[in-house]
Write an enzyme that holds these catalytic residues in place. Structure first.
Site, PDB file in Angstrom:
ATOM      1  N   SER A 101      54.339  75.870  70.431  1.00  0.00           N
ATOM      2  CA  SER A 101      53.271  75.023  69.923  1.00  0.00           C
ATOM      3  C   SER A 101      52.264  75.845  69.094  1.00  0.00           C
ATOM      4  O   SER A 101      52.656  76.414  68.084  1.00  0.00           O
ATOM      5  CB  SER A 101      52.627  74.288  71.109  1.00  0.00           C
ATOM      6  OG  SER A 101      51.750  73.307  70.686  1.00  0.00           O
ATOM      7  N   ASP A 151      58.506  64.120  69.389  1.00  0.00           N
ATOM      8  CA  ASP A 151      57.315  64.960  69.586  1.00  0.00           C
ATOM      9  C   ASP A 151      56.143  64.354  68.807  1.00  0.00           C
ATOM     10  O   ASP A 151      56.148  64.352  67.575  1.00  0.00           O
ATOM     11  CB  ASP A 151      57.637  66.380  69.085  1.00  0.00           C
ATOM     12  CG  ASP A 151      56.552  67.377  69.451  1.00  0.00           C
ATOM     13  OD1 ASP A 151      55.380  66.959  69.594  1.00  0.00           O
ATOM     14  OD2 ASP A 151      56.866  68.569  69.577  1.00  0.00           O
ATOM     15  N   HIS A 182      56.897  66.823  73.220  1.00  0.00           N
ATOM     16  CA  HIS A 182      56.344  68.137  72.882  1.00  0.00           C
ATOM     17  C   HIS A 182      56.621  69.198  73.960  1.00  0.00           C
ATOM     18  O   HIS A 182      56.373  70.381  73.749  1.00  0.00           O
ATOM     19  CB  HIS A 182      54.831  67.988  72.670  1.00  0.00           C
ATOM     20  CG  HIS A 182      54.205  69.179  71.999  1.00  0.00           C
ATOM     21  ND1 HIS A 182      54.594  69.625  70.754  1.00  0.00           N
ATOM     22  CD2 HIS A 182      53.236  70.032  72.405  1.00  0.00           C
ATOM     23  CE1 HIS A 182      53.875  70.680  70.420  1.00  0.00           C
ATOM     24  NE2 HIS A 182      53.053  70.960  71.409  1.00  0.00           N
TER      25      HIS A 182
HETATM   26  C1  MLT Z   1      48.195  73.390  66.835  1.00  0.00           C
HETATM   27  O1  MLT Z   1      47.033  73.063  66.850  1.00  0.00           O
HETATM   28  O2  MLT Z   1      48.587  74.545  66.633  1.00  0.00           O
HETATM   29  C2  MLT Z   1      49.190  72.307  67.046  1.00  0.00           C
HETATM   30  O3  MLT Z   1      48.600  71.067  66.900  1.00  0.00           O
HETATM   31  C3  MLT Z   1      49.844  72.418  68.375  1.00  0.00           C
HETATM   32  C4  MLT Z   1      48.875  72.402  69.494  1.00  0.00           C
HETATM   33  O4  MLT Z   1      48.533  71.337  70.013  1.00  0.00           O
HETATM   34  O5  MLT Z   1      48.438  73.455  69.887  1.00  0.00           O
END
Ligand code: MLT
Length: 200
Positions: A101, A151, A182
């Site tokens: 992520s 996701d 996700h």
């Molecule tokens: C981010 O902010 O890098 C992406 O949206 C993934 C997350 O939720 O961290």
């Protein structure tokens, strides 16, 4: 930066672990153990806090990145890797990132920004970190992407676009789909391990 370094076998890669939002340097240690128990591990905690949750760079909203901070934090991480390679005397050119992520997004941005940042990368549920840049040359860099068909945070288009950007830069990309959202699943970790064993 807060981090954990565990020394592995000398000829093995260094697995750079980059957690998701709200994780820390402990979050992905079990993953490294599955991917390659003999590798060294450098697990880093993101330097940014969002309502108490560690991240690797700031965002303005969900999926909307603070591009200035992303550039700054990516350089900070790149220089951190140089420094730790010197401190612990490991091969700077033998680092393979494993990110989930937000951690996958900064790993992807390391590839976008620098030619020699990483020897390879396993990206769980990444997005395109930057659509306004020319991706650095990636001469055959192996990259594994695991994405979820449902996701809500990293939609399918993000994974397929990231695959295209990296391939156009010369990376060898393997994209695999999970019929999930996700979450980081054991099934995709097993696929990443099979890919790792075949590739390195
Ligand atoms: C981010 O902010 O890098 C992406 O949206 C993934 C997350 O939720 O961290």
């Amino acid at each position: 930066m807060n981090y954990i370094f565990n020394k592995g076998k000398i000829d093995k890669p260094v697995l750079l672990l980059l957690h998701g939002t709200g994780g820390d340097e402990n979050s992905l240690l079990a993953l490294a153990e599955i991917i390659d128990p003999e590798a060294s591990v450098l697990s880093v905690r993101g330097n940014v806090l969002e309502q108490g949750m560690p991240r690797f760079f700031r965002r303005l909203a969900e999926g909307v990145f603070d591009m200035e901070d992303l550039a700054f934090r990516t350089k900070e991480l790149y220089e951190f890797l140089d420094k730790k390679a010197a401190d612990y005397e490991f091969d700077r050119n033998n680092i393979i990132a494993i990110g989930y992520s937000n951690g996958a997004n900064i790993a992807a941005n390391l590839l976008f920004e620098y030619e020699n940042a990483l020897k390879g990368a396993i990206l769980h549920h990444p997005m395109v970190p930057n659509r306004e840049t020319t991706v650095a040359k990636q001469d055959g860099t192996p990259v594994f992407i695991a994405a979820g068909i449902n996701d809500p945070i990293c939609p399918q288009q993000e994974a397929t676009d990231l695959e295209r950007y990296l391939k156009n830069a010369g990376a060898h990309v393997t994209l695999t789909w999970e019929s999930n959202g996700h979450q980081l699943t054991m099934s995709e970790v097993q696929k990443a391990k099979a890919w790792y064993d075949q590739t390195f």
